[in-house]
Design a protein around this motif. Structure first.
Motif, mmCIF file in Angstrom:
data_model
loop_
_atom_site.group_PDB
_atom_site.id
_atom_site.type_symbol
_atom_site.label_atom_id
_atom_site.label_comp_id
_atom_site.label_asym_id
_atom_site.label_seq_id
_atom_site.Cartn_x
_atom_site.Cartn_y
_atom_site.Cartn_z
ATOM 1 N N VAL A 194 0.849 -1.188 0.000
ATOM 2 C CA VAL A 194 0.000 0.000 0.000
ATOM 3 C C VAL A 194 0.889 1.243 0.000
ATOM 4 O O VAL A 194 1.817 1.355 0.808
ATOM 5 C CB VAL A 194 -0.932 0.009 1.216
ATOM 6 N N VAL A 195 0.592 2.165 -0.917
ATOM 7 C CA VAL A 195 1.352 3.407 -1.013
ATOM 8 C C VAL A 195 0.398 4.590 -1.112
ATOM 9 O O VAL A 195 -0.795 4.440 -1.386
ATOM 10 C CB VAL A 195 2.292 3.419 -2.242
ATOM 11 N N THR A 196 0.972 5.772 -0.945
ATOM 12 C CA THR A 196 0.263 7.015 -1.174
ATOM 13 C C THR A 196 1.282 8.059 -1.579
ATOM 14 O O THR A 196 2.469 7.939 -1.268
ATOM 15 C CB THR A 196 -0.503 7.483 0.074
ATOM 16 N N ASP A 197 0.818 9.082 -2.278
ATOM 17 C CA ASP A 197 1.684 10.189 -2.643
ATOM 18 C C ASP A 197 1.579 11.340 -1.652
ATOM 19 O O ASP A 197 2.268 12.350 -1.815
ATOM 20 C CB ASP A 197 1.316 10.684 -4.057
ATOM 21 N N THR A 218 2.930 2.607 5.653
ATOM 22 C CA THR A 218 2.537 3.061 4.324
ATOM 23 C C THR A 218 3.720 3.820 3.732
ATOM 24 O O THR A 218 4.290 4.684 4.385
ATOM 25 C CB THR A 218 1.305 3.971 4.398
ATOM 26 N N ARG A 219 4.086 3.489 2.503
ATOM 27 C CA ARG A 219 5.234 4.128 1.861
ATOM 28 C C ARG A 219 4.793 4.922 0.634
ATOM 29 O O ARG A 219 3.651 4.847 0.197
ATOM 30 C CB ARG A 219 6.269 3.069 1.457
ATOM 31 N N THR A 220 5.723 5.671 0.082
ATOM 32 C CA THR A 220 5.529 6.299 -1.214
ATOM 33 C C THR A 220 6.036 5.345 -2.289
ATOM 34 O O THR A 220 6.834 4.439 -1.997
ATOM 35 C CB THR A 220 6.307 7.614 -1.321
ATOM 36 N N PRO A 221 5.630 5.529 -3.539
ATOM 37 C CA PRO A 221 6.187 4.680 -4.601
ATOM 38 C C PRO A 221 7.715 4.738 -4.664
ATOM 39 O O PRO A 221 8.370 3.704 -4.872
ATOM 40 C CB PRO A 221 5.544 5.256 -5.869
ATOM 41 N N ALA A 222 8.290 5.905 -4.461
ATOM 42 C CA ALA A 222 9.744 6.022 -4.512
ATOM 43 C C ALA A 222 10.399 5.202 -3.402
ATOM 44 O O ALA A 222 11.477 4.611 -3.612
ATOM 45 C CB ALA A 222 10.161 7.486 -4.396
ATOM 46 N N GLU A 223 9.772 5.136 -2.235
ATOM 47 C CA GLU A 223 10.333 4.348 -1.142
ATOM 48 C C GLU A 223 10.262 2.848 -1.445
ATOM 49 O O GLU A 223 11.159 2.087 -1.062
ATOM 50 C CB GLU A 223 9.601 4.667 0.160
ATOM 51 N N VAL A 224 9.230 2.414 -2.139
ATOM 52 C CA VAL A 224 9.153 1.010 -2.551
ATOM 53 C C VAL A 224 10.200 0.726 -3.624
ATOM 54 O O VAL A 224 10.876 -0.312 -3.596
ATOM 55 C CB VAL A 224 7.741 0.660 -3.056
ATOM 56 N N THR A 267 -12.691 3.562 -5.748
ATOM 57 C CA THR A 267 -11.476 4.061 -6.390
ATOM 58 C C THR A 267 -11.741 4.649 -7.775
ATOM 59 O O THR A 267 -10.866 5.287 -8.352
ATOM 60 C CB THR A 267 -10.419 2.948 -6.511
ATOM 61 N N LYS A 268 -12.942 4.447 -8.289
ATOM 62 C CA LYS A 268 -13.286 5.083 -9.561
ATOM 63 C C LYS A 268 -13.386 6.592 -9.400
ATOM 64 O O LYS A 268 -13.250 7.344 -10.372
ATOM 65 C CB LYS A 268 -14.609 4.529 -10.092
ATOM 66 N N HIS A 269 -13.630 7.041 -8.162
ATOM 67 C CA HIS A 269 -13.825 8.466 -7.891
ATOM 68 C C HIS A 269 -12.631 9.088 -7.178
ATOM 69 O O HIS A 269 -12.318 10.266 -7.389
ATOM 70 C CB HIS A 269 -15.082 8.659 -7.052
ATOM 71 N N SER A 270 -11.969 8.302 -6.340
ATOM 72 C CA SER A 270 -10.831 8.824 -5.587
ATOM 73 C C SER A 270 -9.940 7.656 -5.174
ATOM 74 O O SER A 270 -10.449 6.611 -4.748
ATOM 75 C CB SER A 270 -11.321 9.575 -4.336
ATOM 76 N N LYS A 271 -8.627 7.852 -5.293
ATOM 77 C CA LYS A 271 -7.698 6.776 -4.951
ATOM 78 C C LYS A 271 -6.484 7.361 -4.221
ATOM 79 O O LYS A 271 -5.361 7.377 -4.735
ATOM 80 C CB LYS A 271 -7.265 6.034 -6.225
#
Length: 285
Positions: A194-197, A218-224, A267-271
């Protein structure tokens, strides 16, 4: 069998949720307790995308294992933190495309171990072992594991929706490295988390899950990306899992409990959070 009958499996706690039981319930599973369902619903009120992304991760499993068999030619799999059995488990997908596939499942949840062993009692090519993915050395040296897996052959190691359970203080780079040191070049790691920006969302989710005694980050994509630096990504690289070789014709998942239906499709409306991952390969040399 009712999972709320706490006496049916020794050593099972009904006072605290577990990630395996929560995850299983979001996939349509029945082996969970009230504490798991209450925790899941509370989390979904804060992070409604959680249901969709959990199910997207499970659909990714099918596509990833199929690719590993058909395109990478891999015949042996080590599934770390496998979770409760459901439809289209790793061994079922792998053996659908190559009957000689061998699979080792690893988990430390008593319900996972009990149900997995019951399911696989007659399958000599697939086993479930008790282990903590944060202690890879013990797992790799387990005689049951070494009987089934040959480290001189390419190996696929799966960390599906579990890397968020290995926070930085547990040395996730070292955990992955210990496995890859034993695997031959051409072996693959399939991972997601699971990530978030958004830093505020990351902190809030991490605090919320840890408050229930579940290890989480929870990490950022860059951390993964940094966790697998030096490995070769398989196209399309590490991405939101819905974008990893999508296939609208793949088998569907089981329906969810009625109490979860309001969260389907959010997630169709917000992710604000999503499952991020893919496959990376150990290079030669």
């Amino acid at each position: 069998m009712s999972a709320d009958d706490e006496s049916f499996i020794p050593g099972v706690s009904v006072e605290q949720p577990t990630s395996a039981r929560v995850y299983g319930w979001l996939l349509g599973g029945k082996d969970n307790y009230a504490v798991d369902r209450e925790f899941a619903l509370k989390q979904l009120k804060e992070f409604p995308a959680g249901l969709d992304i959990t199910r997207e991760n499970r659909q990714f499993l099918y596509r990833a294992v199929r690719w590993l068999v058909q395109e990478a030619g891999i015949r042996q799999f080590l599934d770390m933190g496998c979770g409760l059995p459901t439809d289209n488990n790793v061994h079922q997908v792998a053996q659908r495309f190559t009957p000689d596939a061998r699979v080792v499942y690893v988990d430390n949840d008593p319900i996972v171990l009990a149900h997995g062993r019951a399911l696989l009692a007659e399958d000599a090519s697939t086993i479930v072992v008790d282990g903590d993915l944060r202690d890879p050395g013990t797992i790799l040296d387990d005689p049951l594991v070494t009987r089934l897996l040959d480290y001189d052959e390419p190996l696929a190691v799966l960390y599906l929706s579990v890397m968020h359970h290995v926070p930085d203080e547990d040395d996730p780079v070292g955990v992955l490295g210990a496995v890859l040191d034993r695997a031959r070049p051409g072996s693959c790691v399939c991972l997601s988390q699971v990530v978030t920006d958004d830093p505020a969302t990351s902190a809030a989710m991490t605090e919320s899950v840890r408050a229930k005694g579940i290890p989480w980050q929870t990490r950022t994509p860059a951390e993964v990306d940094a966790l697998v630096a030096g490995l070769d990504p398989v196209e399309p690289g590490l991405v939101d899992l819905v974008d990893w070789r999508p296939d609208r014709f793949q088998p569907p998942l089981a329906p969810v409990d009625p109490s979860l239906r309001p969260y389907l499709g959010t997630t169709k409306h917000s992710k604000p959070v999503y499952e991020y991952g893919g496959i990376v390969r150990k290079p030669a040399g």
